[in-house]
Design an enzyme around this catalytic site. Structure first.
Site, PDB file in Angstrom:
ATOM      1  N   SER A   1       0.838  -1.200   0.000  1.00 38.47           N
ATOM      2  CA  SER A   1       0.000   0.000   0.000  1.00 38.47           C
ATOM      3  C   SER A   1       0.869   1.245   0.000  1.00 38.47           C
ATOM      4  O   SER A   1       2.011   1.218   0.489  1.00 38.47           O
ATOM      5  CB  SER A   1      -0.900   0.011   1.244  1.00 38.47           C
ATOM      6  OG  SER A   1      -1.588   1.241   1.363  1.00 38.47           O
TER       7      SER A   1
ATOM      8  N   TYR B   1      -1.670  -1.452  10.282  1.00 35.97           N
ATOM      9  CA  TYR B   1      -1.850  -1.550   8.830  1.00 35.97           C
ATOM     10  C   TYR B   1      -0.636  -1.032   8.065  1.00 35.97           C
ATOM     11  O   TYR B   1      -0.034  -1.744   7.254  1.00 35.97           O
ATOM     12  CB  TYR B   1      -3.112  -0.803   8.399  1.00 35.97           C
ATOM     13  CG  TYR B   1      -3.434  -0.996   6.938  1.00 35.97           C
ATOM     14  CD1 TYR B   1      -4.058  -2.154   6.500  1.00 35.97           C
ATOM     15  CD2 TYR B   1      -3.091  -0.023   5.994  1.00 35.97           C
ATOM     16  CE1 TYR B   1      -4.337  -2.342   5.157  1.00 35.97           C
ATOM     17  CE2 TYR B   1      -3.368  -0.206   4.648  1.00 35.97           C
ATOM     18  CZ  TYR B   1      -3.991  -1.371   4.236  1.00 35.97           C
ATOM     19  OH  TYR B   1      -4.256  -1.567   2.904  1.00 35.97           O
TER      20      TYR B   1
END
Length: 269
Positions: free
Chosen positions: A142, A156
């Site tokens: 990401s 995350y």
């Protein structure tokens, strides 16, 4: 499975980027192994791909939060005589709230799915790719792994940063053996991700130019891994964000991240 058709294993294949990888690789002539928790969605997707592309599709439902899942997948493939040419480590999700707001079991499952499972699947499948002299591994990371981590969803960004560094090392180790490894680092992508994390109302306030479709993310990811890129960030806006943040002093970058993240994070603070 015929020897002439590449075989791709895709985790988290029931929706979003994972399902789109399945569609685009099937269109390129791949046979597929699809795994995720939702059997009904996998079976529906498998039927679609068989009908549209003539792909042979194996559905192996499993929860990657189970520590035995990577070995089970590997052993099941071996028992069926299937050799994986492309590994798409896509399974992932977010845990809303701050670190202490969730039970440890929630974090343990998250780390198993986001870190341990993709690492173990790569460890189990790379030797076969190297022996055959060809393979592709895409670790779906990401943009969050490139920028300062905000409050909320605490693990995350850290997990995605790990996948980026892991992919870089694997790329250097395996490219001489005909195996390309790429960390695909999308930014905001149209999918169910933000519905699951209960942030859809906040995400819908972001301008449209910040978003990419799963189709475009996957298209760029396939091109990048074939080209031999160890890391790829889809979208000019996302690449600008990464470069801009890296030019800022750390304290300013962290302050900016904290301010902007309030638009799309449920921090629980």
């Amino acid at each position: 499975m015929t020897l002439q058709r590449p075989l791709s294993l895709i985790t988290g294949a029931s929706s979003g980027i994972g399902a789109e990888f399945a569609r685009q690789l099937a269109a390129r002539g791949h046979d597929l192994v699809l795994t995720a928790r939702r059997t009904d969605r996998l079976e529906t997707l498998a039927g679609e791909l068989r009908e549209q592309h003539g792909s042979q599709v194996s559905v192996l439902p499993h929860d990657l939060a189970d520590p035995s899942a990577p070995k089970w997948l590997h052993d099941t493939l071996e028992q069926r005589g299937l050799q994986v040419d492309w590994l798409i480590n896509n399974a992932g999700y977010g845990v809303p709230g701050t670190f202490e707001a969730n039970d440890w079991s929630v974090h343990a499952d998250f780390l198993q799915v986001l870190l341990t499972a993709p690492t173990e699947l790569a460890w189990r499948l790379l030797p076969g790719m190297r022996r055959r002299g060809h393979g592709r591994v895409v670790n779906v990371a990401s943009l969050a792994g490139h920028v300062p981590a905000p409050a909320g969803h605490t693990l995350y960004a850290a997990s995605k940063a790990y996948l980026i560094k892991f992919s870089q090392a694997l790329a250097l180790e395996n490219q001489p053996h005909g195996v390309n490894v790429c960390a695909l680092c999308p930014g905001f992508t149209w999918s169910e991700f933000h519905d699951v994390t209960r942030t859809r109302d906040k995400m819908d306030k972001l301008p449209g130019f910040m978003w990419l479709s799963a189709r475009e993310v996957v298209r760029q990811g396939i091109v990048a891994v074939e080209r031999g890129d160890a890391v790829h960030i889809p979208g000019r806006v996302n690449r600008f964000i990464k470069t801009f943040v890296q030019l800022l002093p750390d304290r300013l970058a962290l302050w900016l991240s904290a301010r902007e993240s309030k638009r799309y994070r449920n921090t629980g603070i």
